[in-house]
Design a protein around this motif. Structure first.
Motif, PDB file in Angstrom:
ATOM      1  N   THR A 137       0.856  -1.186   0.000  1.00  0.00           N
ATOM      2  CA  THR A 137       0.000   0.000   0.000  1.00  0.00           C
ATOM      3  C   THR A 137       0.892   1.236   0.000  1.00  0.00           C
ATOM      4  O   THR A 137       1.829   1.331   0.799  1.00  0.00           O
ATOM      5  CB  THR A 137      -0.929   0.023   1.241  1.00  0.00           C
ATOM      6  OG1 THR A 137      -1.774  -1.132   1.196  1.00  0.00           O
ATOM      7  CG2 THR A 137      -1.787   1.282   1.268  1.00  0.00           C
TER       8      THR A 137
ATOM      9  N   GLY B 278      -0.689   7.429   1.593  1.00  0.00           N
ATOM     10  CA  GLY B 278      -1.575   8.363   0.913  1.00  0.00           C
ATOM     11  C   GLY B 278      -2.697   7.673   0.159  1.00  0.00           C
ATOM     12  O   GLY B 278      -3.648   8.307  -0.279  1.00  0.00           O
ATOM     13  N   GLU B 279      -2.614   6.363   0.005  1.00  0.00           N
ATOM     14  CA  GLU B 279      -3.617   5.607  -0.746  1.00  0.00           C
ATOM     15  C   GLU B 279      -4.914   5.430   0.050  1.00  0.00           C
ATOM     16  O   GLU B 279      -5.985   5.368  -0.530  1.00  0.00           O
ATOM     17  CB  GLU B 279      -3.033   4.235  -1.095  1.00  0.00           C
ATOM     18  CG  GLU B 279      -3.858   3.415  -2.030  1.00  0.00           C
ATOM     19  CD  GLU B 279      -3.136   2.132  -2.447  1.00  0.00           C
ATOM     20  OE1 GLU B 279      -3.837   1.155  -2.703  1.00  0.00           O
ATOM     21  OE2 GLU B 279      -1.895   2.114  -2.505  1.00  0.00           O
ATOM     22  N   ARG B 280      -4.821   5.336   1.356  1.00  0.00           N
ATOM     23  CA  ARG B 280      -6.011   5.152   2.195  1.00  0.00           C
ATOM     24  C   ARG B 280      -6.482   6.490   2.730  1.00  0.00           C
ATOM     25  O   ARG B 280      -5.726   7.216   3.376  1.00  0.00           O
ATOM     26  CB  ARG B 280      -5.698   4.208   3.355  1.00  0.00           C
ATOM     27  CG  ARG B 280      -5.322   2.833   2.859  1.00  0.00           C
ATOM     28  CD  ARG B 280      -6.003   1.789   3.639  1.00  0.00           C
ATOM     29  NE  ARG B 280      -5.781   0.483   3.053  1.00  0.00           N
ATOM     30  CZ  ARG B 280      -5.657  -0.610   3.751  1.00  0.00           C
ATOM     31  NH1 ARG B 280      -5.716  -0.553   5.062  1.00  0.00           N
ATOM     32  NH2 ARG B 280      -5.493  -1.753   3.148  1.00  0.00           N
ATOM     33  N   VAL B 281      -7.748   6.782   2.503  1.00  0.00           N
ATOM     34  CA  VAL B 281      -8.294   8.094   2.839  1.00  0.00           C
ATOM     35  C   VAL B 281      -8.225   8.389   4.334  1.00  0.00           C
ATOM     36  O   VAL B 281      -7.758   9.443   4.749  1.00  0.00           O
ATOM     37  CB  VAL B 281      -9.761   8.217   2.339  1.00  0.00           C
ATOM     38  CG1 VAL B 281     -10.374   9.527   2.768  1.00  0.00           C
ATOM     39  CG2 VAL B 281      -9.810   8.074   0.832  1.00  0.00           C
ATOM     40  N   MET B 282      -8.687   7.485   5.166  1.00  0.00           N
ATOM     41  CA  MET B 282      -8.737   7.737   6.606  1.00  0.00           C
ATOM     42  C   MET B 282      -7.419   7.432   7.312  1.00  0.00           C
ATOM     43  O   MET B 282      -7.258   7.714   8.493  1.00  0.00           O
ATOM     44  CB  MET B 282      -9.867   6.925   7.247  1.00  0.00           C
ATOM     45  CG  MET B 282     -11.244   7.284   6.704  1.00  0.00           C
ATOM     46  SD  MET B 282     -11.655   9.028   6.889  1.00  0.00           S
ATOM     47  CE  MET B 282     -11.994   9.086   8.629  1.00  0.00           C
ATOM     48  N   ARG B 283      -6.471   6.850   6.608  1.00  0.00           N
ATOM     49  CA  ARG B 283      -5.150   6.547   7.158  1.00  0.00           C
ATOM     50  C   ARG B 283      -4.090   6.910   6.121  1.00  0.00           C
ATOM     51  O   ARG B 283      -3.464   6.044   5.505  1.00  0.00           O
ATOM     52  CB  ARG B 283      -5.037   5.071   7.497  1.00  0.00           C
ATOM     53  CG  ARG B 283      -5.813   4.667   8.707  1.00  0.00           C
ATOM     54  CD  ARG B 283      -4.930   3.814   9.582  1.00  0.00           C
ATOM     55  NE  ARG B 283      -5.541   3.724  10.888  1.00  0.00           N
ATOM     56  CZ  ARG B 283      -5.634   2.628  11.565  1.00  0.00           C
ATOM     57  NH1 ARG B 283      -5.142   1.516  11.081  1.00  0.00           N
ATOM     58  NH2 ARG B 283      -6.170   2.629  12.760  1.00  0.00           N
ATOM     59  N   PRO B 284      -3.849   8.194   5.900  1.00  0.00           N
ATOM     60  CA  PRO B 284      -2.938   8.606   4.820  1.00  0.00           C
ATOM     61  C   PRO B 284      -1.488   8.168   5.033  1.00  0.00           C
ATOM     62  O   PRO B 284      -0.729   8.099   4.073  1.00  0.00           O
ATOM     63  CB  PRO B 284      -3.062  10.127   4.804  1.00  0.00           C
ATOM     64  CG  PRO B 284      -3.589  10.487   6.142  1.00  0.00           C
ATOM     65  CD  PRO B 284      -4.425   9.334   6.599  1.00  0.00           C
TER      66      PRO B 284
END
Length: 122
Positions: free
Chosen positions: A36, A39-45
């Motif tokens: 991953t 920055g790919e995960r919205v709630m866990r940047p």
């Protein structure tokens, strides 16, 4: 022990969410951390390892050492509740990245060696 959700998310033949055991679930979590992009995960940047950014970098001893530290620190940060990382080996060949992680599952004490591949080959 309750089954965990399998990754990637899918349905079984009965149309229900597919589950998996603890060892496979932890392997799935390691794969998610490794591949991953931050920055790919919205709630866990800040989730992820940034490992895929080094695939096309020129191979060198310094890059290999830096990559191993990057992977080990990412796994410790995100999965230290579930595993103890004993060693990490990262290999790149062309556009293929192979990561071998030796770890101990905290819940069972089982020692596991997992190989994770991303890119052009298996």
């Amino acid at each position: 022990m309750m089954a965990q959700l399998d990754f990637p998310y899918r349905f079984d033949a009965r149309g229900r969410t597919t589950g998996t055991d603890e060892a496979d679930h932890i392997r799935d979590l390691i794969e998610q951390v490794l591949f991953t992009h931050p920055g790919e995960r919205v709630m866990r940047p800040d989730f992820g390892s940034g490992l895929l950014q080094v695939v096309f970098s020129p191979n060198s001893v310094v890059l290999a050492a830096t990559t191993q530290v990057l992977v080990q620190s990412s796994l410790q940060r995100w999965l230290s509740e579930w595993i103890v990382v004993e060693s990490v080996q990262v290999e790149t060949m062309d556009s293929t990245l192979r990561v071998t992680v030796q770890y101990v599952i905290r819940g069972s004490g089982a020692r596991v060696v997992g190989t994770f591949v991303q890119g052009g080959g298996a």
